[in-house]
Structures are given as structure tokens and as C-alpha cells.
Design a protein around this motif. Structure first.
Motif, PDB file in Angstrom:
ATOM      1  N   PHE A  21     -46.560  83.438  43.119  1.00 48.56           N
ATOM      2  CA  PHE A  21     -46.064  83.747  41.790  1.00 48.56           C
ATOM      3  C   PHE A  21     -47.079  84.620  41.054  1.00 48.56           C
ATOM      4  O   PHE A  21     -48.284  84.378  41.112  1.00 48.56           O
ATOM      5  CB  PHE A  21     -45.835  82.471  40.984  1.00 48.56           C
ATOM      6  CG  PHE A  21     -44.625  81.693  41.404  1.00 48.56           C
ATOM      7  CD1 PHE A  21     -43.384  82.296  41.433  1.00 48.56           C
ATOM      8  CD2 PHE A  21     -44.730  80.361  41.758  1.00 48.56           C
ATOM      9  CE1 PHE A  21     -42.262  81.586  41.809  1.00 48.56           C
ATOM     10  CE2 PHE A  21     -43.614  79.637  42.138  1.00 48.56           C
ATOM     11  CZ  PHE A  21     -42.370  80.256  42.166  1.00 48.56           C
ATOM     12  N   VAL A  99     -38.380  80.719  37.725  1.00 54.31           N
ATOM     13  CA  VAL A  99     -37.621  81.942  37.969  1.00 54.31           C
ATOM     14  C   VAL A  99     -37.524  82.769  36.696  1.00 54.31           C
ATOM     15  O   VAL A  99     -37.673  84.004  36.717  1.00 54.31           O
ATOM     16  CB  VAL A  99     -36.220  81.601  38.518  1.00 54.31           C
ATOM     17  CG1 VAL A  99     -35.328  82.835  38.521  1.00 54.31           C
ATOM     18  CG2 VAL A  99     -36.327  81.034  39.924  1.00 54.31           C
ATOM     19  N   GLN A 102     -40.835  84.559  36.131  1.00 53.04           N
ATOM     20  CA  GLN A 102     -41.086  85.651  37.060  1.00 53.04           C
ATOM     21  C   GLN A 102     -40.179  86.848  36.789  1.00 53.04           C
ATOM     22  O   GLN A 102     -40.596  87.999  36.932  1.00 53.04           O
ATOM     23  CB  GLN A 102     -40.919  85.156  38.501  1.00 53.04           C
ATOM     24  CG  GLN A 102     -41.972  84.138  38.919  1.00 53.04           C
ATOM     25  CD  GLN A 102     -43.384  84.651  38.764  1.00 53.04           C
ATOM     26  OE1 GLN A 102     -43.729  85.717  39.288  1.00 53.04           O
ATOM     27  NE2 GLN A 102     -44.220  83.913  38.056  1.00 53.04           N
ATOM     28  N   ILE A 103     -38.931  86.608  36.374  1.00 56.78           N
ATOM     29  CA  ILE A 103     -38.049  87.714  35.998  1.00 56.78           C
ATOM     30  C   ILE A 103     -38.612  88.433  34.784  1.00 56.78           C
ATOM     31  O   ILE A 103     -38.637  89.666  34.718  1.00 56.78           O
ATOM     32  CB  ILE A 103     -36.620  87.201  35.723  1.00 56.78           C
ATOM     33  CG1 ILE A 103     -35.959  86.733  37.018  1.00 56.78           C
ATOM     34  CG2 ILE A 103     -35.772  88.292  35.073  1.00 56.78           C
ATOM     35  CD1 ILE A 103     -34.586  86.130  36.816  1.00 56.78           C
ATOM     36  N   ALA A 106     -41.557  90.502  35.738  1.00 54.44           N
ATOM     37  CA  ALA A 106     -41.237  91.607  36.650  1.00 54.44           C
ATOM     38  C   ALA A 106     -40.566  92.773  35.956  1.00 54.44           C
ATOM     39  O   ALA A 106     -40.850  93.934  36.278  1.00 54.44           O
ATOM     40  CB  ALA A 106     -40.354  91.095  37.795  1.00 54.44           C
ATOM     41  N   THR A 165     -34.322  91.717  38.780  1.00 55.46           N
ATOM     42  CA  THR A 165     -33.643  90.502  38.325  1.00 55.46           C
ATOM     43  C   THR A 165     -32.938  89.803  39.479  1.00 55.46           C
ATOM     44  O   THR A 165     -33.064  88.584  39.670  1.00 55.46           O
ATOM     45  CB  THR A 165     -32.640  90.845  37.217  1.00 55.46           C
ATOM     46  OG1 THR A 165     -33.329  91.480  36.125  1.00 55.46           O
ATOM     47  CG2 THR A 165     -31.939  89.595  36.707  1.00 55.46           C
ATOM     48  N   ASN A 167     -33.614  90.067  42.558  1.00 55.44           N
ATOM     49  CA  ASN A 167     -34.609  89.622  43.512  1.00 55.44           C
ATOM     50  C   ASN A 167     -35.001  88.172  43.241  1.00 55.44           C
ATOM     51  O   ASN A 167     -35.052  87.342  44.157  1.00 55.44           O
ATOM     52  CB  ASN A 167     -35.829  90.539  43.433  1.00 55.44           C
ATOM     53  CG  ASN A 167     -36.924  90.126  44.376  1.00 55.44           C
ATOM     54  OD1 ASN A 167     -36.697  89.421  45.363  1.00 55.44           O
ATOM     55  ND2 ASN A 167     -38.133  90.555  44.083  1.00 55.44           N
ATOM     56  N   TYR A 168     -35.256  87.854  41.996  1.00 60.77           N
ATOM     57  CA  TYR A 168     -35.694  86.500  41.674  1.00 60.77           C
ATOM     58  C   TYR A 168     -34.548  85.514  41.575  1.00 60.77           C
ATOM     59  O   TYR A 168     -34.763  84.301  41.624  1.00 60.77           O
ATOM     60  CB  TYR A 168     -36.500  86.517  40.367  1.00 60.77           C
ATOM     61  CG  TYR A 168     -37.872  87.100  40.559  1.00 60.77           C
ATOM     62  CD1 TYR A 168     -38.920  86.320  41.031  1.00 60.77           C
ATOM     63  CD2 TYR A 168     -38.116  88.444  40.309  1.00 60.77           C
ATOM     64  CE1 TYR A 168     -40.176  86.857  41.231  1.00 60.77           C
ATOM     65  CE2 TYR A 168     -39.375  88.994  40.500  1.00 60.77           C
ATOM     66  CZ  TYR A 168     -40.393  88.194  40.961  1.00 60.77           C
ATOM     67  OH  TYR A 168     -41.631  88.729  41.167  1.00 60.77           O
ATOM     68  N   LEU A 171     -34.369  83.701  44.748  1.00 59.79           N
ATOM     69  CA  LEU A 171     -35.580  82.932  45.057  1.00 59.79           C
ATOM     70  C   LEU A 171     -35.199  81.551  45.562  1.00 59.79           C
ATOM     71  O   LEU A 171     -34.405  80.853  44.957  1.00 59.79           O
ATOM     72  CB  LEU A 171     -36.429  82.803  43.789  1.00 59.79           C
ATOM     73  CG  LEU A 171     -37.717  82.011  43.888  1.00 59.79           C
ATOM     74  CD1 LEU A 171     -38.682  82.707  44.835  1.00 59.79           C
ATOM     75  CD2 LEU A 171     -38.342  81.860  42.512  1.00 59.79           C
ATOM     76  N   PHE A 180     -37.902  88.474  50.094  1.00 62.86           N
ATOM     77  CA  PHE A 180     -38.424  88.380  48.740  1.00 62.86           C
ATOM     78  C   PHE A 180     -39.642  89.287  48.564  1.00 62.86           C
ATOM     79  O   PHE A 180     -39.782  89.974  47.544  1.00 62.86           O
ATOM     80  CB  PHE A 180     -38.785  86.918  48.462  1.00 62.86           C
ATOM     81  CG  PHE A 180     -39.312  86.662  47.083  1.00 62.86           C
ATOM     82  CD1 PHE A 180     -38.685  87.183  45.968  1.00 62.86           C
ATOM     83  CD2 PHE A 180     -40.437  85.878  46.901  1.00 62.86           C
ATOM     84  CE1 PHE A 180     -39.165  86.937  44.700  1.00 62.86           C
ATOM     85  CE2 PHE A 180     -40.937  85.630  45.636  1.00 62.86           C
ATOM     86  CZ  PHE A 180     -40.295  86.160  44.537  1.00 62.86           C
ATOM     87  N   ARG A 184     -39.835  92.627  46.055  1.00 57.68           N
ATOM     88  CA  ARG A 184     -40.801  92.715  44.959  1.00 57.68           C
ATOM     89  C   ARG A 184     -41.489  94.074  44.951  1.00 57.68           C
ATOM     90  O   ARG A 184     -41.704  94.661  43.883  1.00 57.68           O
ATOM     91  CB  ARG A 184     -41.839  91.587  45.078  1.00 57.68           C
ATOM     92  CG  ARG A 184     -41.281  90.216  44.817  1.00 57.68           C
ATOM     93  CD  ARG A 184     -42.313  89.292  44.206  1.00 57.68           C
ATOM     94  NE  ARG A 184     -43.520  89.139  45.006  1.00 57.68           N
ATOM     95  CZ  ARG A 184     -44.544  88.354  44.655  1.00 57.68           C
ATOM     96  NH1 ARG A 184     -44.495  87.668  43.522  1.00 57.68           N
ATOM     97  NH2 ARG A 184     -45.605  88.251  45.431  1.00 57.68           N
TER      98      ARG A 184
END
Length: 385
Positions: A21, A99, A102-103, A106, A165, A167-168, A171, A180, A184
Motif C-alpha cells: 500500500f 481501498v 488507495q484510490i 492514486a 479507480t 484498478n483498486y 483489489l 494489480f 498501478r
């Protein structure tokens, strides 16, 4: 044979390490930084709200993504504060909160960068307008090229943010770790390349485009460089992995988990701090006066729809760009101030003080003529193209 088959089974059933993370697992180290950042982003909204009181400084879509970003960061660091407590080793963490964090990390800076591109579009388009005061001629073809070219970085960042978006959203199990990891990189590398290309384009244009507001362009370049620090940091740590995504590791934390105190300090300096700087700059200055544009910026695709007169009328006179001077409006009543927070003016424009502003036929004619001619002299559309 038996030992070989056992070894093969172990290699196939052991989980793959998962990408770490960004910002590491939540620990008590995040407690104070989360509180500080929450209040920093909260206080950044105060000058923005005050700016909405005045019709001459009010913005609608100009800088809107930055304001939404600041509000989103309030929620993000609230979640990070809730997770900043002592976890026991092996504890299963909340997938939803992780999540969301992380969004936000990102794709958040990409929305702010789209605002910076909008600022650049307003500044560059202003340099193509006809102005008798500074001697510039109308260059509609160049203006069209500017709008067309700057559409691409804005669309690229929007598309990449959608990829990040999604991508996570996927997760989950360790079996998706490789996908994953690749996704990224596909999010941050194009974003950084777009920002670098944008900065390079502005540096190329700066000495070549006449009548350009260079102080405003320099501010845009500095904002872009500051935002570029975030994806540079992200790309430098994307290769790190952790044993699992949803299980709290035991201290001392694995070196690649980005959970150590030193790793978190680096995260807050190179990921969070540049975002704070850009948000405060956009919210604290009068961006309409700084970039000489209206509350919506230069969102027109063609001059024929609303015409240059409306674009110029909504602007602010800065360094003699040719918009007629305006008087200082009186302060609106308190009731109107409160209502202005929830209502948009259907046709926002600068309020003229007819008693103090003398009529000038040459300047007033600029507001009634839509310039349609291009330049055939040395100051052509190819001056910097």
C-alpha cells in the motif's frame, strides 16, 4: 520423486507477495499526521468560501476539481485517523477503508492537474485576442490549436484516473497481485509523462508566444512541477511488496511494506505535502485575476458559440490585456452573501461602475465585435507553432 512433488505443490500453493500500500499499513504513527492534514485541508476551504461572496472573484467550474479534491482529502484522512491505532499482528484490516484511501492517493492529484491545465488554457488563449492597447491582432487559428492541443492532456489524465479507480476496485486475492502491480504502473507512468510533456510544452511556448502573461504562465509551471513530485514518489515505491494486503504484519515491519516510521515520513513529505501546497495556492489567490479569465475559464470550443466579447467581458484587466476597467463593487448585503453560497449567477460578469468609468468608444467597440480575421503579417499563427 516424493520430495520433488512436495516442493512443487508448495510453490504452487504459496501466495504471491502483494504490492504494498502507498503510505503503508495503518499504525499509530499516522495518528498526528492524519489530524494535521485533516485540518490543513479544512482550513484551505475558508478562503475559497470567502471568495464566493464577491461576484468579481467567484468561480464556478474554474478550480472546481481542486475544491472537490480538498473535500475528499478531509474524508480520506478521517479514515486514516480512525485506522491509526495499535493493531495486533495478524489482525484483518477493513478492505473498504483501505481501498478508498488507495484510490484517493492514486488519482486525486490528477484532478488538480486538470485544473492547472484549465488555467494554462485561459492564459494562452488571452494571448491570441485582439487588443488595441497592446497592439495585438486576433489569431483565431492559433486559438483553436491551443484549445485542441490542451484537450489531450486533460483527457489523458481523466482516462488514467478511471483506470486507477478500477484498478483498486479489483483489489482482492493474492492471485491478482501481478495484474494489480501492472495496472498501478499503467496509472502513474502515463500521468507523470503527461505532466512532464505539459511542462515542456509551456517552456517551449513561453519565449515564442507574443503578448503572453509570463508571470501567470510561470505560476502554472511551478504548480505543475510541484504536482509532479507525487507521481515521481509513487513510481519509485510501486515495486515494493508485502506478504498480504489485508493482514497487519508484526513489527518490525517488512522493509517493503512501506510501514516503517521512516517510510511514512517520506510518504507525507513527497506525497501529501505537495498536494497541500497546490491546494492552498489555488484557494488563497484570486485565480480569476491571476489568470485573467471568468468564473468558468476558457471552456468554449469555438468562438462562434458565445464569441470573444463575452470571454473578454468576464475577464479582469491584468497587465493591459485589453478588458475594459471596472469599478470596485460595493459589498452585497449579508442575505445575498449567504444565498451566493448556494446559487450560481446565470450570467456572471464584472460589475461596471458607470459613474467612475468614462466611456471610451474605441475600447467599448471591442466588446461588440467578434474578431474574425487572422493575421497575414509577420505576427502569424506560426509565430511559435
Amino acid at each position: 520423486m516424493g520430495s520433488g512433488s512436495t516442493k512443487a505443490e508448495t510453490s504452487t500453493t504459496s501466495p504471491l507477495p502483494s504490492p504494498s500500500f502507498i503510505g503503508g499499513f495503518p499504525t499509530e504513527v499516522d495518528y498526528i499526521p492524519s489530524i494535521v492534514l485533516f485540518f490543513l485541508f479544512t482550513f484551505s476551504l475558508s478562503p475559497w468560501i470567502r471568495r464566493q461572496y464577491d461576484p468579481n472573484t467567484r468561480t464556478v467550474t474554474l478550480g472546481l476539481a481542486t475544491t472537490i479534491f480538498a473535500m475528499g482529502r478531509q474524508l480520506l484522512y478521517s479514515f486514516r485517523y480512525l485506522g491509526a491505532h495499535t493493531h495486533y499482528p495478524g489482525e484483518e484490516l477493513s478492505l473498504g477503508m483501505l481501498v478508498y484511501e488507495q484510490i484517493g492517493f492514486a488519482v486525486g492529484y490528477m484532478g488538480v492537474m486538470m485544473d492547472v491545465i484549465a488555467f494554462a488554457r485561459a492564459v494562452l488563449v488571452n494571448a491570441t485576442l485582439e487588443d488595441l492597447q497592446r497592439g495585438s491582432k486576433d489569431r483565431p487559428r492559433l486559438r483553436g490549436r491551443i484549445r485542441w492541443i490542451l484537450w489531450y492532456p486533460a483527457f489523458t489524465l481523466f482516462a488514467v484516473s478511471m483506470i486507477g479507480t478500477m484498478n483498486y476496485v479489483i483489489l482482492g486475492p493474492d492471485g491478482r497481485a501481478r495484474v494489480f502491480q501492472i495496472l498501478r504502473y499503467s496509472c502513474d507512468v502515463p500521468a507523470l509523462a503527461t505532466i512532464v510533456a505539459f511542462i515542456g510544452g509551456l517552456l517551449y511556448v513561453r519565449p515564442r508566444l507574443k503578448y503572453l502573461d509570463k508571470p501567470a504562465l510561470d505560476a502554472i509551471i511551478k504548480l505543475s512541477i510541484t504536482l509532479a513530485v507525487t507521481p515521481i514518489y509513487r513510481i519509485s515505491v510501486l515495486h515494493y511488496t508485502s506478504p498480504s494486503l489485508l493482514v497487519q504484519p508484526a513489527p518490525p515491519y517488512p522493509p517493503g511494506s512501506l510501514t516503517s516510521t521512516s517510510a511514512k515520513i517520506i510518504f507525507y513529505i513527497f506525497h501529501a505535502f505537495p498536494e497541500v501546497l497546490v491546494v492552498y495556492y489555488v484557494h488563497c489567490i484570486n485565480i480569476r485575476a491571476k489568470f485573467n479569465t471568468g468564473p468558468y475559464g476558457d471552456w468554449y470550443q469555438a468562438d462562434a458559440k458565445y464569441g470573444i466579447p463575452q470571454l473578454r467581458e468576464e475577464g479582469v484587466i491584468v497587465h493591459g490585456v485589453g478588458v475594459p476597467p471596472v469599478g470596485e463593487p460595493g459589498k452585497p448585503p449579508m442575505g445575498l452573501r449567504l444565498r451566493s453560497l448556494f446559487m450560481f449567477e446565470p450570467k456572471p460578469s464584472r460589475i461596471r461602475d458607470t459613474e467612475k468609468d468614462e466611456f471610451d468608444p474605441e475600447r467599448e467597440s471591442l466588446l461588440t465585435l467578434v474578431p474574425t480575421r487572422s493575421t497575414a503579417s509577420g505576427e502569424s499563427d506560426k509565430t511559435w507553432w
